[in-house]
Motif scaffolding. Structure first.
Motif, short mmCIF file in Angstrom:
data_model
loop_
_atom_site.label_atom_id
_atom_site.label_comp_id
_atom_site.label_asym_id
_atom_site.label_seq_id
_atom_site.Cartn_x
_atom_site.Cartn_y
_atom_site.Cartn_z
N TYR A 1 0.83 -1.20 0.00
CA TYR A 1 0.00 0.00 0.00
C TYR A 1 0.86 1.25 0.00
CZ TYR A 1 -3.25 3.63 1.33
OH TYR A 1 -3.99 4.78 1.34
N PRO B 1 -7.17 4.08 1.57
CA PRO B 1 -7.41 2.64 1.41
C PRO B 1 -8.75 2.30 0.76
CG PRO B 1 -6.41 3.06 3.54
CD PRO B 1 -6.73 4.42 2.95
N THR C 1 -8.10 -2.70 -1.03
CA THR C 1 -6.98 -2.96 -0.14
C THR C 1 -7.33 -4.15 0.75
OG1 THR C 1 -7.86 -1.30 1.40
CG2 THR C 1 -6.09 -0.61 -0.08
#
Length: 274
Positions: free
Chosen positions: A101, A127, A148
């Protein structure tokens, strides 16, 4: 008397320290853990990501016929800022990629069999806010299912690899976005793992199909199905005339290991008129 003077001096000396403890964020975090927890919750309400170090960005790449593209290499572009790796990330058997991420605009050079293919650009707002762009990709190529996940979820997906029919020589013809002019005796669905419909014929098989596979415009399926390895086949009773059809495979379809299928809709044009 000297002892009392020492006591007073001790108190006066340490008063500034205790009076500043409340304003010291480190000391305050130790003395007031509940308040620190509330602060983190408040930051979460503001949309400020907490603990994203274990998050991964995942998505799928499918070709214009809806077939997953496995073995593609995603290498962070040389112009990318703050990249976490310069090694390529590979798409798996379900066409999925898993990337650490990172927020912002991230660019990847995508290769196929070692040759440049296209450029993938991810716009990561937070996210829950991820979109994708492509440069130089074939028309109709799909980038889908962006989300995510935690690093421990990378092996939890069960995917449809391809939906196809067979021609007169048993060659596979991908069904998604296809134009079909011949009668269709059966649909074939290939998955990343074997599926588990235990009954292959009879009313219970028909119930399983009706619960897990839908088709629009409305059409009926025969009451049998065949499972061979990772492939499930079902036969339509009839397709009522030329139309654009949609077949949806639902999350109730389970793999042999108990994973729910990522839902998938296949669209095709049927031109056959008996």
């Amino acid at each position: 008397m000297r002892i009392q003077i020492h006591k007073i001096y001790f108190i006066i000396f340490f008063l500034p320290f205790f009076s500043n403890c409340y304003f010291n964020p480190v000391v305050n975090g130790i003395l007031n853990p509940l308040e620190e927890e509330n602060n983190n919750s408040f930051l979460g309400l503001l949309g400020l990501a907490q603990g994203t170090s274990n998050l991964m960005i995942t998505g799928q790449i499918r070709n214009p016929n809806g077939v997953v593209m496995l073995g593609l290499g995603l290498t962070p572009s040389a112009t990318a800022n703050n990249i976490k790796s310069t090694s390529p990330y590979m798409t798996d058997a379900g066409g999925r990629f898993y990337l650490p991420y990172q927020s912002g605009r991230i660019s990847f050079d995508v290769s196929q069999n070692g040759s440049p293919f296209f450029t993938l650009i991810l716009n990561v707002l937070n996210p829950n806010g991820i979109t994708a762009e492509t440069v130089g990709a074939p028309a109709g190529l799909e980038i889908s299912n962006l989300r995510t996940i935690s690093g421990s979820e990378t092996s939890t997906f069960f995917e449809l690899v391809n939906a196809y029919i067979l021609d007169g020589e048993s060659n596979e013809i991908p069904l998604h976005n296809a134009e079909v002019s011949n009668w269709i005796p059966a649909f074939f669905f290939a998955f990343t793992e074997p599926t588990i419909p235990a009954l292959t014929t009879g009313p219970l098989a028909a119930d399983w199909i009706s619960q897990n596979i839908s088709i629009s415009p409305a059409a009926s399926f025969d009451n049998f199905m065949i499972v061979t390895g990772n492939t499930l086949s079902v036969a339509p009773m009839s397709l009522p005339g030329p139309a654009v059809y949609e077949i949806t495979l639902k999350s109730g379809i389970l793999s042999a290991t108990g994973k729910s299928l990522t839902p998938r809709t296949i669209r095709f044009t049927y031109n056959y008129a008996p």
